[in-house]
Structures are given as structure tokens and as C-alpha cells.
Scaffold this motif. Structure first.
Motif, PDB file in Angstrom:
ATOM      1  N   ARG A   1      -0.175   0.164  -7.542  1.00  0.00           N
ATOM      2  CA  ARG A   1       0.176   1.394  -8.117  1.00  0.00           C
ATOM      3  C   ARG A   1       0.326   1.388  -9.521  1.00  0.00           C
ATOM      4  NH1 ARG A   1       5.198   2.879  -3.782  1.00  0.00           N
ATOM      5  NH2 ARG A   1       3.864   2.619  -1.939  1.00  0.00           N
TER       6      ARG A   1
ATOM      7  N   ALA B   1      11.005  10.274  -2.227  1.00  0.00           N
ATOM      8  CA  ALA B   1      10.146  11.687  -2.060  1.00  0.00           C
ATOM      9  C   ALA B   1      10.954  12.708  -1.677  1.00  0.00           C
ATOM     10  CB  ALA B   1       8.866  11.474  -1.383  1.00  0.00           C
TER      11      ALA B   1
ATOM     12  N   TYR C   1       2.610  -3.038  -5.236  1.00  0.00           N
ATOM     13  CA  TYR C   1       3.211  -2.315  -6.546  1.00  0.00           C
ATOM     14  C   TYR C   1       2.274  -2.556  -7.853  1.00  0.00           C
ATOM     15  CZ  TYR C   1       7.556  -1.126  -4.335  1.00  0.00           C
ATOM     16  OH  TYR C   1       8.371  -0.609  -3.192  1.00  0.00           O
TER      17      TYR C   1
ATOM     18  N   SER D   1      10.419   9.008  -7.546  1.00  0.00           N
ATOM     19  CA  SER D   1       9.678   7.591  -7.165  1.00  0.00           C
ATOM     20  C   SER D   1      10.056   6.650  -7.858  1.00  0.00           C
ATOM     21  CB  SER D   1       8.158   7.908  -7.429  1.00  0.00           C
ATOM     22  OG  SER D   1       7.691   8.272  -8.460  1.00  0.00           O
TER      23      SER D   1
ATOM     24  N   ASP E   1       7.780   1.483   2.554  1.00  0.00           N
ATOM     25  CA  ASP E   1       7.214   2.992   3.040  1.00  0.00           C
ATOM     26  C   ASP E   1       8.820   3.845   3.178  1.00  0.00           C
ATOM     27  OD1 ASP E   1       4.866   2.090   3.309  1.00  0.00           O
ATOM     28  OD2 ASP E   1       4.714   1.921   5.345  1.00  0.00           O
TER      29      ASP E   1
ATOM     30  N   ASP F   1       9.839   5.015  -0.329  1.00  0.00           N
ATOM     31  CA  ASP F   1       8.934   5.825  -0.684  1.00  0.00           C
ATOM     32  C   ASP F   1       9.298   7.394  -0.245  1.00  0.00           C
ATOM     33  OD1 ASP F   1       7.284   4.117  -2.238  1.00  0.00           O
ATOM     34  OD2 ASP F   1       5.902   4.138  -0.817  1.00  0.00           O
ATOM     35  N   SER F   2       9.631   7.330   1.221  1.00  0.00           N
ATOM     36  CA  SER F   2       9.955   8.544   1.633  1.00  0.00           C
ATOM     37  C   SER F   2      11.452   9.143   1.474  1.00  0.00           C
ATOM     38  CB  SER F   2       9.827   8.689   3.328  1.00  0.00           C
ATOM     39  OG  SER F   2      10.619   7.533   3.913  1.00  0.00           O
TER      40      SER F   2
END
Ligand code: AMP
Length: 187
Positions: free
Chosen positions: A162, A101, A159, A106, A94, A97-98
Motif C-alpha cells: 500500500r 473507513a 502495508y 485510513s 481488514d 480498515d473498515s
């Protein structure tokens, strides 16, 4: 390219990461290497991390995440990187990801090196003799594999969902494993 290389301790991640980063022209960002450099330099971060590393446990996220955020904010990582050893927990996924972002990016691909458990233990014991790493004693090796199975192996499902995951057999000659990875990356 923003790539993550995963796999159990002893699967050959570090070796492959160095070769791949060179080949792809991106920095190799290894949290283990950064921790070891801090331990060697006797920095406060190193002193904190060493207690966990020597026991085969993960360094707390509060320490690790800040360190990675700083590293990925360096200019050389702006156009790509090869991450080795991070993220290792769902919370770190997480966090990464941030971080990405916030730069409008990504991960492009996640490569998992797969390895036979007995082979991995043998490799690590051998590395202990060759490199004298403090976390390569048999008890600590077993603990590190346990922690990997409990906390890091579940990341592959995330993953995979995704559509980012490529699983590559990490056994065999270094050059053969490298070509398998490059094939998966379409290079
Ligand atoms: P490595 O060289 O990647 O096997 O990392 C060596 C040790 O550094 C690990 O056993 C952990 O104690 C610590 N470490 C490396 N990366 C992380 C991470 N992402 N989260 C927590 N601890 C880490």
C-alpha cells in the motif's frame, strides 16, 4: 496523523510509542496496555485476555476488535492516534480498515521497528526482571516471537504494497531510534 507502530516483542515499540505520541500530540493506543489494565482491574475482559497473554498467544479477534473499535471511537482519537500492537493478524488489518473507513479515514503510515532476534530475547528477559510481567518468562517469550513471525510479520508485506511501510532499525539508544522514526515520518 494515524500511525501504526509494529515490530517484534522486545523491539522497543512501547517505549517509542509513548515518546512519539507525546511528540505528535495524539493518543497512544496500545492493546497490550489496555489488556493489562483490564487484567489489573479484574474485569471480565481482563480475565478472558489473561489466559491467552500468559501463554504468549493472541487474544481472540472477537474480543480484541471490539475493544479497539470502542477505543478509536473516543473523541481524543478523532484526529489521529498512534496504534501500538494492533493490528497483529491479517483479519485485524481488514477490521481496522473498515473501522477507519466508517469514520472516513485510513492509516497514514506504518512504521516497523526491526530488531535482532537474540537481542530481543535478551531485552525481554531483562524486562522480566525489571517489570515482572507474567508473559516475560523464557518459554512464553519464545512462543510470542513464534506467533509474531507466523501471524504478524506477514502484515508488513500488505502495508508495503500500500506504500505505507517504513522500516526503522530499532536497535541502539532510545533517542536515536526516535529520531530515525521522526525522519521517516518527515518530522
Ligand atoms: P504487547 O504489550 O503489545 O506485547 O501485548 C501483550 C499481549 O497482549 C500479547 O502477547 C497478546 O496476548 C495480547 N495482545 C495485544 N495486542 C493484541 C492484538 N492486537 N491481538 C491479539 N492479542 C493481543
Amino acid at each position: 496523523m494515524r500511525i501504526l507502530l509494529m515490530g517484534p516483542p522486545g523491539a522497543g515499540k512501547g517505549t517509542q510509542a509513548v515518546v512519539l505520541a507525546e511528540r505528535l500530540g495524539v493518543p497512544h493506543v496500545s492493546t497490550g496496555d489496555i489488556f493489562r489494565a483490564n487484567v489489573a482491574g479484574g474485569t471480565p475482559l481482563g480475565i478472558e485476555a489473561k489466559r491467552y497473554m500468559d501463554a504468549g498467544e493472541y487474544v481472540p479477534d472477537s474480543v480484541t476488535n471490539d475493544m479497539v473499535r470502542d477505543r478509536l471511537a473516543q473523541p481524543d482519537a478523532a484526529n489521529g492516534f498512534l496504534l501500538d500492537g494492533y493490528p497483529r493478524t491479517l483479519a485485524q488489518v481488514d477490521e481496522l480498515d473498515s473501522m477507519l473507513a466508517s469514520h472516513g479515514s485510513s492509516l497514514d503510515r506504518v512504521v516497523e521497528l526491526t530488531a535482532d532476534l537474540d537481542e530481543v530475547v535478551a531485552r525481554l528477559l531483562n524486562r522480566a526482571v525489571e517489570q515482572g510481567r507474567a508473559d516475560d518468562t523464557e518459554d512464553v517469550i519464545r512462543r510470542r516471537l513464534e506467533v509474531y513471525t507466523e501471524q504478524t510479520a506477514p502484515l508488513t508485506a500488505v502495508y508495503n504494497q500500500r506504500g505505507l511501510l517504513a522500516q526503522v532499525d530499532g536497535m541502539g539508544a532510545v533517542a536515536d531510534v526516535t529520531s530515525r522514526i521522526l525522519d521517516e515520518l518527515g518530522i
